[in-house]
Enzyme design. Structure first.
Site, PDB file in Angstrom:
ATOM      1  N   HIS A   1       0.870  -1.167   0.000  1.00  0.00           N
ATOM      2  CA  HIS A   1       0.000   0.000   0.000  1.00  0.00           C
ATOM      3  C   HIS A   1       0.912   1.223   0.000  1.00  0.00           C
ATOM      4  O   HIS A   1       2.004   1.198   0.583  1.00  0.00           O
ATOM      5  CB  HIS A   1      -0.857   0.077   1.264  1.00  0.00           C
ATOM      6  CG  HIS A   1      -1.774  -1.084   1.478  1.00  0.00           C
ATOM      7  ND1 HIS A   1      -1.376  -2.237   2.105  1.00  0.00           N
ATOM      8  CD2 HIS A   1      -3.091  -1.251   1.182  1.00  0.00           C
ATOM      9  CE1 HIS A   1      -2.401  -3.068   2.189  1.00  0.00           C
ATOM     10  NE2 HIS A   1      -3.456  -2.501   1.627  1.00  0.00           N
TER      11      HIS A   1
ATOM     12  N   GLU B   1     -10.620  -6.853  -4.848  1.00  0.00           N
ATOM     13  CA  GLU B   1     -10.508  -7.886  -3.816  1.00  0.00           C
ATOM     14  C   GLU B   1     -11.796  -7.944  -2.994  1.00  0.00           C
ATOM     15  O   GLU B   1     -12.064  -7.070  -2.174  1.00  0.00           O
ATOM     16  CB  GLU B   1      -9.322  -7.566  -2.906  1.00  0.00           C
ATOM     17  CG  GLU B   1      -9.092  -8.575  -1.806  1.00  0.00           C
ATOM     18  CD  GLU B   1      -7.858  -8.233  -0.984  1.00  0.00           C
ATOM     19  OE1 GLU B   1      -7.871  -8.523   0.228  1.00  0.00           O
ATOM     20  OE2 GLU B   1      -6.895  -7.665  -1.534  1.00  0.00           O
TER      21      GLU B   1
ATOM     22  N   HIS C   1     -11.090 -14.024   3.322  1.00  0.00           N
ATOM     23  CA  HIS C   1     -12.295 -13.290   2.962  1.00  0.00           C
ATOM     24  C   HIS C   1     -13.375 -14.245   2.452  1.00  0.00           C
ATOM     25  O   HIS C   1     -14.568 -14.028   2.672  1.00  0.00           O
ATOM     26  CB  HIS C   1     -11.995 -12.242   1.894  1.00  0.00           C
ATOM     27  CG  HIS C   1     -11.118 -11.135   2.375  1.00  0.00           C
ATOM     28  ND1 HIS C   1     -10.709 -10.100   1.554  1.00  0.00           N
ATOM     29  CD2 HIS C   1     -10.578 -10.871   3.595  1.00  0.00           C
ATOM     30  CE1 HIS C   1      -9.951  -9.266   2.240  1.00  0.00           C
ATOM     31  NE2 HIS C   1      -9.855  -9.722   3.481  1.00  0.00           N
TER      32      HIS C   1
ATOM     33  N   GLU D   1      -9.012 -13.525  -1.764  1.00  0.00           N
ATOM     34  CA  GLU D   1      -8.323 -13.813  -0.499  1.00  0.00           C
ATOM     35  C   GLU D   1      -9.064 -14.931   0.209  1.00  0.00           C
ATOM     36  O   GLU D   1     -10.280 -14.858   0.419  1.00  0.00           O
ATOM     37  CB  GLU D   1      -8.253 -12.585   0.391  1.00  0.00           C
ATOM     38  CG  GLU D   1      -7.582 -12.884   1.728  1.00  0.00           C
ATOM     39  CD  GLU D   1      -7.345 -11.668   2.590  1.00  0.00           C
ATOM     40  OE1 GLU D   1      -7.526 -11.781   3.818  1.00  0.00           O
ATOM     41  OE2 GLU D   1      -6.987 -10.599   2.047  1.00  0.00           O
TER      42      GLU D   1
ATOM     43  N   ASP E   1     -11.103 -11.708  10.402  1.00  0.00           N
ATOM     44  CA  ASP E   1     -10.018 -11.763   9.420  1.00  0.00           C
ATOM     45  C   ASP E   1      -8.678 -11.890  10.135  1.00  0.00           C
ATOM     46  O   ASP E   1      -7.997 -10.902  10.385  1.00  0.00           O
ATOM     47  CB  ASP E   1     -10.070 -10.487   8.570  1.00  0.00           C
ATOM     48  CG  ASP E   1      -9.294 -10.631   7.270  1.00  0.00           C
ATOM     49  OD1 ASP E   1      -8.843 -11.747   6.972  1.00  0.00           O
ATOM     50  OD2 ASP E   1      -9.156  -9.628   6.559  1.00  0.00           O
TER      51      ASP E   1
ATOM     52  N   ASP F   1      -5.920 -13.488   9.088  1.00  0.00           N
ATOM     53  CA  ASP F   1      -4.767 -13.404   8.176  1.00  0.00           C
ATOM     54  C   ASP F   1      -3.616 -14.305   8.612  1.00  0.00           C
ATOM     55  O   ASP F   1      -2.476 -13.863   8.755  1.00  0.00           O
ATOM     56  CB  ASP F   1      -4.278 -11.950   8.071  1.00  0.00           C
ATOM     57  CG  ASP F   1      -5.182 -11.090   7.225  1.00  0.00           C
ATOM     58  OD1 ASP F   1      -5.954 -11.641   6.429  1.00  0.00           O
ATOM     59  OD2 ASP F   1      -5.130  -9.853   7.367  1.00  0.00           O
TER      60      ASP F   1
ATOM     61  N   ASP G   1      -4.660 -13.926  -2.694  1.00  0.00           N
ATOM     62  CA  ASP G   1      -4.035 -13.559  -1.430  1.00  0.00           C
ATOM     63  C   ASP G   1      -4.064 -14.802  -0.556  1.00  0.00           C
ATOM     64  O   ASP G   1      -5.124 -15.211  -0.067  1.00  0.00           O
ATOM     65  CB  ASP G   1      -4.787 -12.406  -0.763  1.00  0.00           C
ATOM     66  CG  ASP G   1      -4.246 -11.047  -1.187  1.00  0.00           C
ATOM     67  OD1 ASP G   1      -3.379 -11.005  -2.088  1.00  0.00           O
ATOM     68  OD2 ASP G   1      -4.678 -10.028  -0.626  1.00  0.00           O
TER      69      ASP G   1
END
Length: 478
Positions: free
Chosen positions: A143, A274, A313, A310, A349, A351, A338
């Site tokens: 980002h 996404e 997600h 992802e 989430d 991750d 992802d």
């Protein structure tokens, strides 16, 4: 100051109408400096105790070695590195602090100085490239606000980004390392609390457009292959204060403007959306793959975008990752993955790095059927657990994730080459291979004609779906 901070010359030239930028970006540093404002004592090796990670095979007990990922080995005629196209996520790897809603940061990496200064951003970028080289990974994702500090003004933010990108471009020289994708961070700053492209305030909409414009430019400058839109704030908390149609229309116009800008600057990368159902908003507009594809089709954008799926997600939206990947694949919209996973017991989430061999095999079945992911790849949008605080944990996590997907690739290739599961699926639908079945697929039979056939045939026979047999076949390859 020009002698001490050679690169501040560039900052002043870029921002001669806003001199505060040069002051802010340079004032934090003292002592002898290198070309990019990095103290010489911090220019050495960032991971001195970590060797280059090599393939040692499944029997290896070395945690800093690949057991299944052999980059140059060919699977189904293509090198593993070309099937997998791994990427490191800058935000989790170099900006993740271990903080959560209930606790303070736990990570204290040796190269960090506790600031968000420009000089610190430059150090992180150098650490990033060393990390990539030691892993043997040629791609990374970012980002804009992860790699360069937000300034007081948009001009200052852009100037900071230019300096960091200039260093990244220099570090790329003589390597194959390039961004898999870049994106604009349109969710963290308070200005985006109501959304970016869907904000009710046109001033925020314009600011977001400016940020995407710049982020796409630097992604292009660095040779990035894709650009991602994740609309974390593009949704609502309640419909009572929301004009749903207006927000969706605005989001579509924003994405069309991004397409126009991409073409005007000659960026040949793929634009990716996404999907995510919720968090931080209660309802996010690109809820899942099907919703997102429907939105793109509705607004005439389906030919301009693909999807970045992802896995975490996917499960948040009530689907499996395999389902979301297959939905994107069969409509020609699968652009990137992802690679991560969630925890069934938490429900948000998390991750986490993907380590489930079964899940990885299902994912790779789709990737192989898709012919690969290029120009997309597998980005590790995954972070260390809060309790993992050693530098080597960064490497171990990525090695484990890469080995898991590499093992999934090997399993999926063998499964498809064997053909037993493929034959089982084909047999379930074999009645449609008949002449009459072909007419149905072509849409040339009316309901009236089908009714006559149904009367002629009588009650259809019950046939087994062979689900348990399919699962047995699949499990035998893990």
């Amino acid at each position: 100051m020009l002698f001490q901070f050679g690169y501040c010359v560039l900052i002043v030239v870029l921002c001669d109408q806003d001199e505060i930028v040069a002051d802010i970006t340079c004032q934090a540093e003292t002592g002898l400096q290198s070309e990019f404002g990095i103290p010489h004592e911090l220019e050495g090796e960032f991971f001195p105790g970590i060797p280059k990670i090599n393939y040692e095979g499944p029997s290896s007990k070395n945690p800093l070695a690949y057991k299944w990922y052999n980059a140059e080995e060919k699977i189904l005629g293509k090198k593993m590195k070309d099937w997998l196209r791994f990427s490191v996520a800058f935000w989790h790897t170099f900006r993740g602090t271990g903080a959560d809603p209930f606790g303070a940061p736990t990570k204290s990496w040796p190269w960090e100085d506790g600031t968000n200064s420009l000089a610190m951003a430059l150090r992180r970028m150098k650490a990033n490239f060393e990390f990539l080289k030691k892993l043997g990974v040629e791609r990374w994702c970012f980002h804009d606000r992860d790699i360069a500090p937000d300034g007081i003004t948009l001009a200052e933010s852009n100037a900071n980004l230019d300096v960091v990108v200039a260093l990244a471009k220099q570090l790329q020289e003589g390597t194959e390392i390039r961004p898999l994708w870049g994106t604009a961070q349109l969710f963290m700053h308070p200005r985006y609390m109501h959304g970016a492209a869907t904000s009710p305030d046109m001033h925020v909409y314009a600011y977001a457009a400016s940020q995407v414009k710049k982020a796409m430019e630097v992604t292009n400058e660095l040779g990035g292959e894709n650009f991602v839109f994740w609309g974390g704030r593009e949704g609502y908390q309640t419909l009572l204060n929301t004009d749903l149609k207006k927000e969706l229309d605005h989001m579509a116009r924003f994405l069309q403007a991004a397409v126009n800008w991409k073409k005007s600057i000659g960026f040949n990368g793929t634009l990716l959306i996404e999907p995510k159902p919720q968090e931080p908003t209660k309802h996010q507009y690109d809820w899942d793959a099907a919703t997102t594809m429907g939105f793109l089709q509705r607004y005439g954008l389906a030919d301009e975008f693909k999807l970045n799926i992802e896995c975490n997600h996917a499960t948040l939206s009530g689907h499996s990752c395999h389902h979301e990947l297959e939905m994107a694949r069969i409509y020609g919209m699968l652009g990137n993955i992802d690679a991560n996973t969630g925890d069934a017991q938490t429900g948000w989430d998390t991750d986490q790095f993907l380590t489930d061999i079964s899940e990885a095999t299902l994912i790779m079945l789709t990737v192989i059927k898709n012919g690969g992911l290029a120009p997309g790849g597998f980005n590790f949008d995954a972070k260390l657990r809060r309790e993992s605080v050693d530098v080597e944990d960064l490497f171990i996590a990525h090695i484990s994730g890469m080995d898991t997907l590499a093992r999934g690739l090997r399993n999926a290739a063998q499964l498809l080459q064997d053909g037993t599961l493929t034959e089982l699926v084909q047999k379930r639908y074999e009645s449609f291979d008949s002449k009459l079945g072909a007419s149905i697929k072509e849409g040339s039979l009316s309901f009236e004609e089908l009714e006559k056939k149904a009367i002629e045939w009588g009650e259809p026979p019950l046939t087994s779906g062979k689900q348990e047999f399919a699962e047995m076949i699949f499990q035998s390859y893990l």
